[in-house]
Design a protein around this motif. Structure first.
Motif, PDB file in Angstrom:
ATOM      1  N   THR A 232      48.777  60.503 146.440  1.00  0.00           N
ATOM      2  CA  THR A 232      47.957  61.641 146.021  1.00  0.00           C
ATOM      3  C   THR A 232      46.617  61.137 145.484  1.00  0.00           C
ATOM      4  OG1 THR A 232      49.951  62.872 145.423  1.00  0.00           O
ATOM      5  CG2 THR A 232      47.867  63.663 144.513  1.00  0.00           C
ATOM      6  N   VAL A 233      45.544  61.815 145.879  1.00  0.00           N
ATOM      7  CA  VAL A 233      44.202  61.424 145.443  1.00  0.00           C
ATOM      8  C   VAL A 233      44.074  61.574 143.933  1.00  0.00           C
ATOM      9  CG1 VAL A 233      41.741  61.967 145.585  1.00  0.00           C
ATOM     10  CG2 VAL A 233      43.149  62.019 147.656  1.00  0.00           C
ATOM     11  N   ASP A 234      43.617  60.512 143.286  1.00  0.00           N
ATOM     12  CA  ASP A 234      43.378  60.534 141.848  1.00  0.00           C
ATOM     13  C   ASP A 234      41.902  60.759 141.542  1.00  0.00           C
ATOM     14  OD1 ASP A 234      44.378  59.882 139.022  1.00  0.00           O
ATOM     15  OD2 ASP A 234      42.749  58.434 139.259  1.00  0.00           O
ATOM     16  N   GLN A 235      41.027  60.098 142.298  1.00  0.00           N
ATOM     17  CA  GLN A 235      39.579  60.251 142.141  1.00  0.00           C
ATOM     18  C   GLN A 235      38.943  60.204 143.522  1.00  0.00           C
ATOM     19  OE1 GLN A 235      37.767  57.572 139.151  1.00  0.00           O
ATOM     20  NE2 GLN A 235      39.855  57.015 138.527  1.00  0.00           N
ATOM     21  N   ALA A 236      37.923  61.025 143.748  1.00  0.00           N
ATOM     22  CA  ALA A 236      37.210  61.011 145.020  1.00  0.00           C
ATOM     23  C   ALA A 236      35.743  61.332 144.773  1.00  0.00           C
ATOM     24  CB  ALA A 236      37.811  62.017 146.004  1.00  0.00           C
ATOM     25  N   THR A 237      34.861  60.529 145.335  1.00  0.00           N
ATOM     26  CA  THR A 237      33.421  60.732 145.179  1.00  0.00           C
ATOM     27  C   THR A 237      32.748  60.737 146.538  1.00  0.00           C
ATOM     28  OG1 THR A 237      33.443  59.607 143.029  1.00  0.00           O
ATOM     29  CG2 THR A 237      31.322  59.836 144.123  1.00  0.00           C
TER      30      THR A 237
ATOM     31  N   ALA B 218      33.892  51.870 139.184  1.00  0.00           N
ATOM     32  CA  ALA B 218      33.850  53.309 138.930  1.00  0.00           C
ATOM     33  C   ALA B 218      35.234  53.893 138.668  1.00  0.00           C
ATOM     34  CB  ALA B 218      33.197  54.018 140.111  1.00  0.00           C
ATOM     35  N   THR B 219      36.254  53.372 139.346  1.00  0.00           N
ATOM     36  CA  THR B 219      37.607  53.926 139.208  1.00  0.00           C
ATOM     37  C   THR B 219      38.425  53.232 138.128  1.00  0.00           C
ATOM     38  OG1 THR B 219      38.481  52.430 140.910  1.00  0.00           O
ATOM     39  CG2 THR B 219      37.682  54.598 141.648  1.00  0.00           C
ATOM     40  N   GLY B 220      37.998  52.056 137.694  1.00  0.00           N
ATOM     41  CA  GLY B 220      38.775  51.295 136.726  1.00  0.00           C
ATOM     42  C   GLY B 220      39.939  50.545 137.338  1.00  0.00           C
ATOM     43  N   ALA B 221      40.026  50.541 138.669  1.00  0.00           N
ATOM     44  CA  ALA B 221      41.113  49.842 139.364  1.00  0.00           C
ATOM     45  C   ALA B 221      40.794  48.357 139.474  1.00  0.00           C
ATOM     46  CB  ALA B 221      41.327  50.442 140.743  1.00  0.00           C
ATOM     47  N   THR B 222      41.824  47.568 139.747  1.00  0.00           N
ATOM     48  CA  THR B 222      41.657  46.134 139.977  1.00  0.00           C
ATOM     49  C   THR B 222      42.296  45.775 141.302  1.00  0.00           C
ATOM     50  OG1 THR B 222      43.657  45.713 138.664  1.00  0.00           O
ATOM     51  CG2 THR B 222      41.530  45.446 137.560  1.00  0.00           C
ATOM     52  N   LEU B 223      41.704  44.803 141.957  1.00  0.00           N
ATOM     53  CA  LEU B 223      42.230  44.371 143.245  1.00  0.00           C
ATOM     54  C   LEU B 223      43.497  43.572 143.028  1.00  0.00           C
ATOM     55  CD1 LEU B 223      41.436  44.377 146.289  1.00  0.00           C
ATOM     56  CD2 LEU B 223      40.521  42.091 145.895  1.00  0.00           C
TER      57      LEU B 223
END
Length: 488
Positions: free
Chosen positions: A233-238, A371-376
């Motif tokens: 499910t999409v959490d953030q989309a720009t 921007a999303t705060g995610a990490t690879l």
């Protein structure tokens, strides 16, 4: 053990062989350009090392820095210096760069891009700084005709002959959101299909993946098969502005390996987030067209797509990587990566196809992560540990290039617009990685930037080679997964 789970479990071992066997069969197009007008004896560098040096020299040179690019034939970083300060030129040479004195400063190139934004934001146009010519390269697709063409041409001419060049593209700029692909969503009026870009770990520790923003705006829930149940499910989309989405897997125990699936059960380990460098060879994986490669031709590009919701509107996206790698509908969101396992970008859109070629633009991964705060790296029960690259490039600018968009781009990069970029992000070595796997860059190559030989067919010819993850509980598709059957 189910076949798909077994492939993921040995992904770290298979990654090295995959790079050697598959990557040479992309559509190679080596950059044979030489750095004209350069002075000094430069160090021999890999593209990723050149990117880090460029970011360092951008700070050292200050206002005199006018962009840089990687000369893949000579394996050197070429730095443009404006103003002729002999002390600064000497410092750049001592650092290991080839130095080229140029007329246009970064400030002047930024001003040119602002003029284009104010006077020529026309659907079907794009612009980006080309540090190899020290000019802004303006491109118009086949829809820019008549009064629109005259307006664009007049604006470019008004910038001066030494500031910008204008070229025509035979295709049409569009987002590559339709066609057969690895992730699907059912929406009113039909199916939407895109490509998974890179698996990541969301800021709350849950497994997720990055894909194009226009995909996340188009649909909220995504499946890995055309008729399967949603798995994410999409959490953030720009989109527009930028073009990235963070999509979280619905099952928090999902294994999300940090790798790109290049077809035939083969994977390439992704070990760091990195910034693109003009002139460097890059690889793109998308399930519609498979594996292809080419060169980065510009950074911080601005693209004006025709709006899909407003016939008279424009969807402008800034801060993109411009390349000559081909792509087609369905490749949106797919992985752009380097030979040494660096995650570079997410497929946004462009013109042309994989028969005739064209331009393709990519959202920088470093900006999307910040921007999303995610990490690879792997989420859930996937591979843990530290990233394989202790000195990740994500905290630096995109090769220190001067850009032509409305943002300064990913990390300290000199842009041609007004907003600050996605800087200050920690390098990939500080992020959760893929269990310390060695990236494809450790392979013995076949010369230049091309990875070693092999005899397997191109991944572009393998449609639907990976079983649907919907049949194996708790298993996520690899980034850039293989095409699923069906489509419109």
């Amino acid at each position: 053990m189910p076949k798909r789970k077994a492939a993921i479990a040995v992904g770290g071992v298979a990654a090295l062989g995959a790079a050697a066997l598959l990557l040479p069969h992309a559509n190679a197009s080596q950059d044979d350009s030489q750095a004209s007008g350069t002075t000094g004896t430069a160090k021999t560098l890999k593209a990723t090392d050149a990117s880090r040096l460029a970011a360092q020299l951008q700070k050292t040179l200050g206002d005199a820095f006018a962009g840089s690019y990687y000369d893949s034939a000579g394996r050197q970083l070429v730095v443009n210096v404006a103003g002729g300060d002999s002390n600064l030129i000497a410092r750049a040479k001592d650092a290991g760069a080839a130095v080229r004195q140029v007329d246009n400063s970064t400030a002047e190139l930024k001003a040119a891009a602002r003029t284009l934004k104010a006077r020529a934001t026309i659907p079907g146009t794009s612009w980006a700084v080309d540090p190899r010519t020290d000019k802004v390269l303006v491109t118009a697709d086949s829809t820019v005709t008549g009064a629109k063409w005259n307006r664009l041409q007049s604006t470019v001419q008004g910038l001066g002959s030494g500031m910008a060049t204008l070229k025509k593209s035979a295709g049409t700029f569009k987002t590559f959101v339709s066609g057969g692909d690895a992730i699907f969503s059912q929406v009113q009026g039909g199916n939407v299909r895109c490509s998974l870009g890179f698996n990541v770990t969301a800021s709350d520790g849950s497994p997720a993946f990055l894909t194009a923003g226009h995909c996340g705006v188009a649909a909220k829930q995504w499946s890995d098969s055309q008729t399967g149940q949603p798995i994410a499910t999409v959490d953030q989309a720009t989109f527009p502005g930028s073009d990235f989405s963070l999509v979280k897997y619905d099952d928090p125990a999902t294994q999300a390996p940090s790798e790109v699936n290049t077809g035939n059960g083969q994977t390439v380990a992704i070990n760091q987030a990195a910034d693109a460098t003009v002139g460097a060879t890059v690889f793109r994986m998308g399930s519609t067209t498979g594996l292809h490669d080419g060169q980065v031709t510009g950074l911080d590009a601005t693209v004006n797509f025709q709006s899909e919701t407003d016939p008279n509107g424009v969807d402008t996206v800034n801060g993109l990587i411009q390349t000559n790698v081909c792509a087609e509908p369905g490749d949106s969101g797919g992985s752009l990566f380097s030979q040494d396992g660096g995650a570079l970008g997410l497929t946004s859109g462009g013109s042309g196809d994989c028969t005739n070629g064209g331009e393709t633009f990519f959202q920088p991964v470093t900006a999307a992560l910040q921007a999303t705060g995610a990490t690879l790296g792997a989420g859930g029960n996937g591979a843990g540990g530290n990233g394989a690259a202790g000195n990740g490039a994500a905290g630096n600018g995109a090769g220190g290039q001067a850009g032509a968009g409305d943002q300064s781009g990913a990390g300290g990069q000199a842009g041609a617009g007004d907003q600050s970029g996605a800087g200050g992000q920690a390098g990939a070595g500080d992020q959760p990685g893929a269990g310390g796997q060695a990236g494809a860059g450790d392979q013995a190559g076949a010369g230049g930037d091309q990875i070693g030989g092999g005899a397997d067919p191109s991944a572009g010819d393998q449609s639907g080679t990976a079983p649907s993850a919907g049949d194996q509980s708790g298993t996520a598709p690899s980034a850039g997964g293989s095409a699923a059957p069906g489509g419109h």
